[in-house]
Design a protein around this motif. Sequence first.
Motif, PDB file in Angstrom:
ATOM      1  N   ASP A  93       0.823  -1.216   0.000  1.00 33.00           N
ATOM      2  CA  ASP A  93       0.000   0.000   0.000  1.00 33.00           C
ATOM      3  C   ASP A  93       0.854   1.262   0.000  1.00 33.00           C
ATOM      4  N   TYR A 124       9.144   7.563   5.841  1.00 33.97           N
ATOM      5  CA  TYR A 124       8.421   7.003   6.983  1.00 33.97           C
ATOM      6  C   TYR A 124       9.114   5.699   7.368  1.00 33.97           C
ATOM      7  N   HIS A 170       2.845  -5.221   6.083  1.00 34.92           N
ATOM      8  CA  HIS A 170       1.916  -5.214   7.218  1.00 34.92           C
ATOM      9  C   HIS A 170       0.531  -5.713   6.838  1.00 34.92           C
ATOM     10  N   VAL A 198      -1.484  -5.288  13.000  1.00 34.09           N
ATOM     11  CA  VAL A 198      -0.246  -4.546  12.700  1.00 34.09           C
ATOM     12  C   VAL A 198       0.446  -4.024  13.965  1.00 34.09           C
ATOM     13  N   ARG A 199      -0.338  -3.381  14.831  1.00 32.18           N
ATOM     14  CA  ARG A 199       0.276  -2.641  15.939  1.00 32.18           C
ATOM     15  C   ARG A 199       0.425  -3.503  17.202  1.00 32.18           C
ATOM     16  N   GLU A 213       4.863  -1.157  15.144  1.00 36.46           N
ATOM     17  CA  GLU A 213       4.016  -1.621  14.035  1.00 36.46           C
ATOM     18  C   GLU A 213       4.830  -2.545  13.130  1.00 36.46           C
ATOM     19  N   ILE A 272       6.431  -1.496   9.688  1.00 39.05           N
ATOM     20  CA  ILE A 272       6.365  -0.045   9.574  1.00 39.05           C
ATOM     21  C   ILE A 272       7.280   0.620  10.601  1.00 39.05           C
ATOM     22  N   GLU A 282      -6.543  -6.491   6.441  1.00 34.94           N
ATOM     23  CA  GLU A 282      -5.920  -5.372   7.177  1.00 34.94           C
ATOM     24  C   GLU A 282      -6.483  -4.025   6.707  1.00 34.94           C
ATOM     25  N   VAL A 323      -9.027  -1.223   8.875  1.00 34.24           N
ATOM     26  CA  VAL A 323      -8.847   0.232   9.032  1.00 34.24           C
ATOM     27  C   VAL A 323     -10.168   0.944   8.695  1.00 34.24           C
ATOM     28  N   VAL A 356      -6.689   6.175  12.770  1.00 36.37           N
ATOM     29  CA  VAL A 356      -5.514   5.448  12.295  1.00 36.37           C
ATOM     30  C   VAL A 356      -5.518   4.029  12.848  1.00 36.37           C
ATOM     31  N   ASN A 357      -4.958   3.110  12.059  1.00 30.61           N
ATOM     32  CA  ASN A 357      -4.730   1.751  12.525  1.00 30.61           C
ATOM     33  C   ASN A 357      -6.046   1.070  12.906  1.00 30.61           C
TER      34      ASN A 357
HETATM   35  C1  BGC Z   1      -1.536   0.832   8.289  1.00 31.95           C
HETATM   36  C2  BGC Z   1      -1.884   1.121   9.729  1.00 31.95           C
HETATM   37  C3  BGC Z   1      -0.793   1.942  10.368  1.00 31.95           C
HETATM   38  C4  BGC Z   1      -0.568   3.203   9.550  1.00 31.95           C
HETATM   39  C5  BGC Z   1       0.460   4.163  10.127  1.00 31.95           C
HETATM   40  C6  BGC Z   1      -1.206   2.106   7.559  1.00 31.95           C
HETATM   41  O1  BGC Z   1      -0.817   1.802   6.263  1.00 31.95           O
HETATM   42  O2  BGC Z   1      -2.620   0.198   7.648  1.00 31.95           O
HETATM   43  O3  BGC Z   1      -2.078  -0.093  10.418  1.00 31.95           O
HETATM   44  O4  BGC Z   1      -1.134   2.278  11.689  1.00 31.95           O
HETATM   45  O5  BGC Z   1      -0.198   2.839   8.233  1.00 31.95           O
HETATM   46  O6  BGC Z   1       1.707   3.595  10.361  1.00 31.95           O
END
Ligand code: BGC
Length: 354
Positions: free
Chosen positions: A39, A50, A64, A90-91, A116, A119, A152, A156, A298-299
């Motif tokens: 994504d 990031y 993720h 994810v988190r 995460e 991430i 996932e 969200v 978020v998340n």
């Molecule tokens: C993910 C979330 C994550 C966010 C920020 C998104 O792409 O789907 O799970 O919290 O990025 O890091």
Amino acid sequence: MKALVVKPHSPNSIELRDVTKPVPSERQVLLETLCVGIDGTDREINEGKYGESPEGSDFLVLGHEALTRISAVGDDVKGFSSGDLVVPTVRRPCWENCLNCRRGEVSMCLTGNYYEHGIYKLHGFASEYALSDSNFLVKIPDELKDMAVLLEPLSVAEKAVSQVFKIQQRMIWEPKRALVLGAGPLGLLAAMLLRLRGLDVYSLATQPKDSLKADIVNYVGGTYVNTTETPLRTLSVKFDLIVEATGNVGVAIESLPLLGVNGVLCFLGVYREKEACQDFGKVLTGMVLGNRLMFGSVNSDKVHFEAGIHDLFEIQRRYGNVVERLITEKLTVNDFRRAFLPGETTIKTVVCFK
Ligand code: BGC
Ligand code: ZN
């Protein structure tokens, strides 16, 4: 084993690398990754904007959005066994004195010191094998295996929609019409959830009316609007609810006058900081005079993944295999680079490890 890794903060560092196969501790499971979805967050991490490596590592394994099979379980793991099909959340909690993390509401972490997978400070699932704490896995029924890699992003959208309805308990509220800005996976999945709740849904994007995105929106009974032909400001209807899933500040601000009285707007994007609106006073006055509300989300937590499974069955019952149509490209791991090229007509690209 093969892993898709990046060096956070260095642009275009993504590579397929051979890394050591991980070993689960007592509370962990070893996951065999079947596939990962890519994504905008993955692309931003690869652009160096990031992402953070785990402590002590100079690289980060990406991924993720994953569908995996359990390969081995640690001695203290209950309720899972080898062979189970699972999607990891994810988190992970911050382990500080954080009210939300301690009660399983990790997506609402107070300290910002969460982790995460793929991430932020934890390796992801874009490798042949990966680890997860067993408390953050969701079992996937066999009937959903062809679309479960989308669970996932769906989670969200689930969180956002459930937040909207919780927040709007501030009044008597019977929403009729919703606007979803953007028709990427998140926008399309949000549109489907709002259709399940009986709303009249408009989806806005730049693709033509004969595109796959438009077709999917129409198929679930929504109205697709191509903004190249029909700019946002020319819409004459008002919306009880707007979901912003383009990440574009201009689009987000232009949609504000379309928010009806008592309406709510949910932001899901990551916006460029420097772009501002010249008329912000007017925006704020509009918020006051119409009891309007804007919030960000978020998340997602395990409950939202579980809600997603429930709704995948419901979408399948009503609209057949429409969710699978979002997966427009399946790549083998050696072809992973194609997932990082900008693609206007693709919706979700998936990289397969099996
Ligand atoms: C993910 C979330 C994550 C966010 C920020 C998104 O792409 O789907 O799970 O919290 O990025 O890091
Ligand atoms: Zn926390």
